[in-house]
Structures are given as C-alpha cells and as structure tokens.
Scaffold this motif. Structure first.
Motif, PDB file in Angstrom:
ATOM      1  N   LEU A 176      -8.812  -9.227   2.204  1.00  0.00           N
ATOM      2  CA  LEU A 176      -7.987  -8.945   1.032  1.00  0.00           C
ATOM      3  C   LEU A 176      -7.476 -10.243   0.432  1.00  0.00           C
ATOM      4  N   VAL A 227      -8.935   6.484   2.165  1.00  0.00           N
ATOM      5  CA  VAL A 227      -8.872   5.178   1.510  1.00  0.00           C
ATOM      6  C   VAL A 227      -9.968   5.085   0.452  1.00  0.00           C
ATOM      7  N   LEU A 239      -6.665  -0.444  -4.884  1.00  0.00           N
ATOM      8  CA  LEU A 239      -6.637   0.306  -3.628  1.00  0.00           C
ATOM      9  C   LEU A 239      -5.829   1.581  -3.813  1.00  0.00           C
ATOM     10  N   ILE A 251       0.860  -1.177   0.000  1.00  0.00           N
ATOM     11  CA  ILE A 251       0.000   0.000   0.000  1.00  0.00           C
ATOM     12  C   ILE A 251       0.897   1.228   0.000  1.00  0.00           C
ATOM     13  N   ALA A 310     -11.240   2.075  -2.363  1.00  0.00           N
ATOM     14  CA  ALA A 310     -11.076   0.694  -2.829  1.00  0.00           C
ATOM     15  C   ALA A 310     -12.164   0.382  -3.850  1.00  0.00           C
TER      16      ALA A 310
END
Length: 769
Positions: free
Chosen positions: A237, A175, A160, A146, A177
């Motif tokens: 995930l 964030v 992401l 990330i 996604a």
C-alpha cells in the motif's frame, strides 16, 4: 559610548527579530496543528509520537525562517534609525555607517552559526528521526483509514472498499480494491477476506487478499479481459506522509549525516550526474547559513538610506529581496540537479550576486553617490515631460452639525474609535496579505519554475489566492487590530480619560464589537456568494492552467465510485454532466460471499429520458467454476437501477461550495456509501466560522487590557498569537473528536466558539469598567 551604541542596536534588533521568527513559525506550523491533532484523537496515535513528529519538523522550518526573519529585523531596525535621523546624528558625531554595521554583522554571525549547526548536524538527524516516526504513525493511520462500507482514498491511487472490519483493524471481510496506478489498465481485486500486515524494517504496509480474484481490462480496448483466481495475494500500500505538504518528495540525501554525504559526493568522472543531488545538498547546507550574512549586508545597506514608510517599506523590501533570492536559487538548482551546471556554482551564485549588490549599496550609503552620477540622473530627469497638477479651490461649505444634543460627544468618540480601529484593520490586512504571498510563493515557486506557466496564469493564481487567504486569516486580523487598538488606548491613557468622562469600558467597546459584527456579516455574505466562485476559479487555474491537469469534473481515473446496493458497485472514468453521459463505465455485481458474478464494461453510456443507451460494451458472467462467458455488443438499451442524477454531483471541493451546495452534496454522498463525517463538520463550520470575528474582538479586549502598558507591539503580537493558537487548538481538538465519532459534528464546529464566547464574556465582565 561604543558599547552603549552596540547595546542600543542589539535592543532595536532583538525585538523585531524575535517577533518575525515567531510570526513566520506560526504561519508555517499552524497548518499542521489540525493534522497532528487528528492523528492523536481520530487515528489514536500516541501523543508522544505526534509531539516528536512536530519536534522533528521544527529544525528544517527554523533554518529557513531565521535568514528571512533576520533580514526583516535589520530592515525594520535600520529604517527606524534612519527615519528618526539617528543615523545622521551618528554621522555628525563621527560614527560612520561602517561602525554602525558592526553589531548587525555580529548578529548575522551568530545567526549564521545557529543555521550552520541546524543544516550540518540537527536537520539530517531530524529528517532521519522524522522518517522513522512516520512509519509508526502511518501504521495507525492506515489501519483506521479503512472504514466499513466506505470507499477509502487513504492509499493514493488505490481505492479500497471493505464490507466488515474486525475490532483489531487487522482482519477484513469483503474486500474490493481498484488499482488505478496504471491509467491504461483497469485492475480490480475482489476477495472474501483480507489482512493488513506491516514490516517495520522495510517500512512497508501490505494488504493480503485471501480467496479472491483479479479481473483486468484494457482501458483502450474493453474487449481484452483477464480473470485470475487466487487463494493468497499481497499488495503493498502506498502511504502519504502526514503533516507535510502534499506532493512533497522524500529525498534520501536530506537524511544523510555530513560524513556520509561527503562520501556520496565522491564519484568517478563518468557518473558525476548520478551524484549531482548529493553535491547540491552538500552545498545547500553550507550556503544557507551564509545567506544570513548576505541578507544582513543587503538589509543594512537598504535600511540606512534615508526613507519614509517605516515598516511598510521594510516589509516590501524584505519581500522583494527574499523572492528574488529564492527565484534565482531555485532556477539554478534544477540545472545543477540535471548535471548541466556545477553544483557549487549554482548554489553559491545567489550569495555571490546578492553579496556584491549589498557591498555596492553599502559603499554608496557610506561614501555617498559620486557627483557625476547625480548629474547624469538630474539631466535625464530634466528631459522628461513635466507634469503639473493644479489644485482647484473649492468653495467653502458651511459645516452642519449632524448630531445635536447631549450625546453628540459620545458619537464623536464612536467615530474616533471606529476610525482608529479601521486604521489598524487596514494595516493588519496589508501585513497579512504580504505574509500570505510570501508563504505561498516560497511553497509554490519550484512548481512554477518546473511547469513554466504563462505569467498571466501566475498573476491569476495570486489574484484568486489573496482574497481566500485574507478570508481565512480575517479572524486573526480582527484579533490583532483589536489588541493593538486597546493597547494604544491604554498606553496613551485615552481609556482612562474616557472612564473619567463617564464612558464605561462596555460603552467604549460597543463600536469595536459593532464593526466586528459587520465584518462577520460581510464574511458570511462573501462566503455564500463570492468565495465559491473565487475558489473554483483558483482551483481551475492551479490544476488546469498551471499544472496541466484536466478539470476536476473531468478527472478520468478513479474519481467516482458508487455503491448502488450491498453487492452492486459502479466505477466511472469520466462523467459529462452537460451531455449527461458516462465514459469508461464499469458495473460489478458480486455474490453474497463477495465473489465476482458479473462485470459490465461500457465505453460510453448515454442517458435518455427513460433508459440508458450503452455503446461498445462487454457483459461478462463468472460461474462457480471461475469460467467466464462474454457477450459483446455495439449498442444496447438497458434498464439499470442507477439514474444519471445519482452520478451527477457537484464536483467541487467543500471550500468551493456554499452552505446549500454542500448540504445537497453531503446527502448525495451518504446515499452513495461514502463517509460524510468530515463533510458534516465542514458544513456546520460554514455557519460557525463567520461568528469567530466577533469572538476574537470580544476575547482580545480583556487580554489587551491585562497586558503591561510598556509592552508595545511585541506584547500585542504575543497576545494575538497566544489567543489564536488557543482557539485553533480547541477547534482542531473538537474537529478530531468529531472525526472519531466522539462528538456530534454540529457541536464540534461550534465548540471553540462556545468556549471562547464564555471566556471572553467572563473576562470582559470581570474587567474594571
């Protein structure tokens, strides 16, 4: 005498067997060196975990390598004995081929015991330990996967984006996604904060969203929309396993100990299909060791026949036997997994058939071919039309000396060295091509049988594969050819004779280095002209014609994300560069605290010279109370800040681009908010890689001269493998440092070249001239 014969055969068999195991394991492991090095440096995974991961990978690879290596060693040993008429001499001395077969059979039994210990005991333990270590590594890999202000594809079909990452890699701010696992649903999650959580028992990583919203639309009907606010939301995930081929399925039965696997195969009559995978796995563990004995039988029977061609025939024969065996076993395994064929019959049938073929061939080699079969063969041959070739006599031409003067002998030496060097290069190219085809076919044969593409597409796959793999392996080919050339010159005392005649080592090395320079120039030209087209066509054949996927530039799910500004994100489902249009366009405008303010869904956006023409769309606005207002339209012109050229990028893999194409692509990615560190390393590697061929020749010369004169081919291959491993380890470490931002990409791409240029120059200057 009998014991002497057994020891003699054992010596003839041991060297090619050890070399074959080393070469096969080298080709199978070298692809994972970069990934494992990247885990240590870039992902900051402890070195002991990565080394243990590599250790757990070796037993399954070794169990597959040993039968093939034994077959090749038997063919080489028998071919040499037969080619040197030693088999005929033994027959004249009263030693039958069956007696000669005894040491080969003993070797087969020893290898069978080793493989059985691997498949029945070591491999299940290694597979279980491998999966246990994988999760620990994936934790570190996912955490650093990330990156701030970068679209991450480290989690499969979940894209992401994170605005800010805490130093601990656990707390996330801002964030976004996009869950692309369901192609019929566009599902985007936006949250003010996030947390990365791990569960060691369940081997699961969870991304926790805090204070956010989920907005979903139907891909077929953008009018349908759902907006959900939340204070806490968890999403598991998906993780990919490092150091394993992409797309490889994790099978739980491979981790089961033998006792547990036997218990799993016992099932009532009505559920036999459910336990088919366990029965297939059990029989595979038992049948694979026996395959070594079958290969010994077939290889010995083929090798003792009178033949010419030596190692070329051995390589060709082993290639044919292994591929035929693998095709048959893979073709029968799928019906067994589906319950359409008994598992025992499907797995053991290749061993039975090849054992029968080997028995028949051994009987023919021992007893000879019956006279009636010989008469039938010659009678059929007599009926074929005879072709006669007449050799035209050419008028004798008077040879004119091309070089005159005192340096004529030097040019003769240059031509001799170049001619010998080209012979070794040709042999190395042939062997490298065979190894590339064997390794690729073993890896992709199951996919071919599953997808069942046309034969022309499989032929195209190998046609485009061979030049690419030979280009990648050309430095190793140059290295092997150089080592073998100077080993041959040293063993035959030719180098000493040249020195005695006043030709120094540097002067003798000049034509070899000159050829290596020409190879480097040719490799650079090939890389910038033919390689991009070959790679693009190969990728098209593999993706479109064999696997049935759409072309890369028409991929429809999550293939293009673009950050137009700090709070504006664009997702495109399908981009048509020719029509200059976008299908499935989504534009997200966020508030400063990372909440959804606007969402524009458009079925199709067409670029005109001045503006965008939007068709069949919906503009949704979300206020502070989480109320959504929608505005539908059939057609509308819009002045969006994004230009169509911002989206039209070269949709190629970096390997399919020339230097200039990749340079432009990197600039576009940097402008779109994508991470470009890896691409920069590949960009500079396109300039550094062609130089490797000269460096391999430079390093190989002093290493070959330092080898013992009695080492022969085994020493040459060992030196080549050692130098290659050293180069690729240094190169991989440098690239991993670049990925971790500890080394500039340009310096990382040239580090291995600089190191080996210094080592090669120092060793060559210190050698006796």
């Amino acid at each position: 005498m009998i014991r002497i014969l057994d020891r003699y055969v054992a010596r003839e068999l041991s060297a090619p067997f050890a070399i074959s195991v080393g070469v096969f394991m080298f080709f199978l492991v070298i692809d994972r060196v970069y990934q494992l090095t990247d885990l240590v440096i870039t992902k900051q995974v402890p070195l002991r975990l990565v080394l243990s991961l590599l250790l757990f990978l070796l037993p399954p690879l070794l169990s597959l390598t040993l039968p093939v290596a034994l077959l090749l060693a038997v063919l080489i040993a028998c071919g040499r004995l037969s080619g040197d008429l030693e088999v005929a001499a033994l027959k004249a001395s009263g030693v039958s081929p069956l007696r000669l077969f005894r040491p080969f059979l003993v070797a087969g039994l020893v290898v069978t015991v080793v493989i059985a210990s691997l498949t029945l005991v070591v491999n299940p333990w290694a597979s279980g330990a491998f999966q246990g270590q994988v999760f620990k590594i994936l934790q570190a890999r996912a955490a650093v996967g990330i990156q701030e202000r970068t679209f991450s594809g480290a989690f499969g079909q979940i894209v992401l984006y994170v605005e800010d990452v805490s130093p601990s890699q656990v707390a996330l701010k801002g964030v976004l996604a996009s869950d692309e696992r369901n192609p019929q649903l566009s599902r985007i999650i936006i949250a003010r904060e996030g947390r990365l959580l791990s569960d060691d028992k369940q081997r699961r990583l969870t991304l926790r969203f805090i204070d956010g919203s989920i907005n979903e639309t139907d891909a077929a009907d953008p009018q349908r929309f759902r907006y959900t606010s939340f204070s806490l939301y968890d999403m598991n995930l998906p993780l990919s396993v490092p150091a394993t081929p992409s797309g490889q399925e994790v099978k739980p039965e491979k981790e089961m100990p033998l006792r547990q696997l036997l218990a799993s195969t016992r099932a009532p009559m009505g559920v036999a299909k459910e336990v088919a995978a366990f029965r297939v796995e059990l029989h595979k563990r038992l049948a694979l060791p026996v395959a070594a004995l079958v290969f010994v039988l077939v290889g010995f029977a083929l090798g003792v026949w009178p033949q010419r061609g030596g190692r070329v025939v051995a390589l060709t024969s082993s290639f044919a036997v292994v591929i035929s065996y693998h095709i048959l076993s893979t073709s029968l395994e799928r019906p067994a997994l589906g319950g359409r064929l008994p598992a025992g019959l499907a797995i053991w049938l290749p061993n039975i058939l090849f054992g029968l073929v080997g028995t028949v061939l051994l009987h023919g080699a021992t007893r000879g071919i019956p006279a009636r079969w010989t008469e039938i063969f010659w009678s059929l041959l007599a009926r074929l039309p005879r072709l006669r070739w007449t050799r035209r006599e050419r008028p004798a031409r008077k040879r004119i000396a091309r070089f005159r003067g005192p340096r004529a002998s030097t040019f003769i030496i240059d031509r001799y060295l170049v001619r010998q060097y080209l012979v070794f290069l040709g042999i190395a190219l042939l062997v490298g091509g065979v190894f590339s085809l064997v390794v690729d076919l073993l890896q992709n044969l199951d996919r071919f049988l599953r997808a069942k593409p046309a034969w022309i597409h499989i032929a195209q796959h190998f046609l485009y594969l061979l030049p690419r793999e030979l280009y990648k392996g050309l430095p190793l080919i140059v290295l092997v050819a150089t080592v073998f050339l100077f080993l041959s010159l040293t063993r035959q005392r030719e180098l000493d004779a040249l020195k005695a005649a006043g030709v120094s080592l540097y002067r003798a090395s000049a034509p070899v280095l000159g050829v290596a320079m020409l190879i480097s120039v040719a490799a650079l030209v090939f890389q910038e002209t033919a390689l991009p087209e070959i790679t693009a066509r190969s990728e098209e054949v593999d993706r479109v014609k064999i696997r049935g996927f759409p072309p890369r530039h028409l991929q429809q799910q999550g293939q293009l994300w673009y950050r137009s500004s700090d709070r504006r994100f664009v997702r495109i489902r399908l981009l048509d560069p020719v029509a200059r249009s976008l299908d499935g366009l989504i534009v997200l405008d966020l508030t400063p605290d990372f909440a959804l303010a606007k969402r524009l869904d458009v079925s199709r956006a067409q670029w005109t010279p001045d503006h965008w023409l939007l068709g069949n769309g919906v503009l949704r606005e979300v206020d502070r109370s989480a109320r959504v207002s929608s505005t539908r339209f059939e057609s509308r012109t819009a002045e969006m800040p994004e230009h169509v050229d911002d989206f039209i990028r070269v949709h190629k893999l970096p390997d399919a681009m020339s230097f200039l194409e990749l340079y432009a692509y990197v600039n576009k990615l940097r402008e779109g908010g994508h991470q470009v560190g890896a691409y920069l390393v590949q960009l500079y590697s396109k300039l550094s890689f062609p130089v490797v061929h000269v460096l391999m020749a430079l390093v190989a010369i002093p290493f070959a001269l330092a080898s013992p004169r009695s080492g022969g081919r085994a020493t040459g291959i060992a030196v080549a493998i050692a130098v290659s491993v050293g180069y690729w380890v240094v190169h991989s470490v440098a690239l991993a440092f670049a990925r971790a931002d500890l080394l500039p990409p340009a310096l990382a791409a040239w580090t291995a070249n600089i190191v080996f240029a210094g080592v090669g120059t120092a060793l060559l200057l210190s050698a006796k001239t």
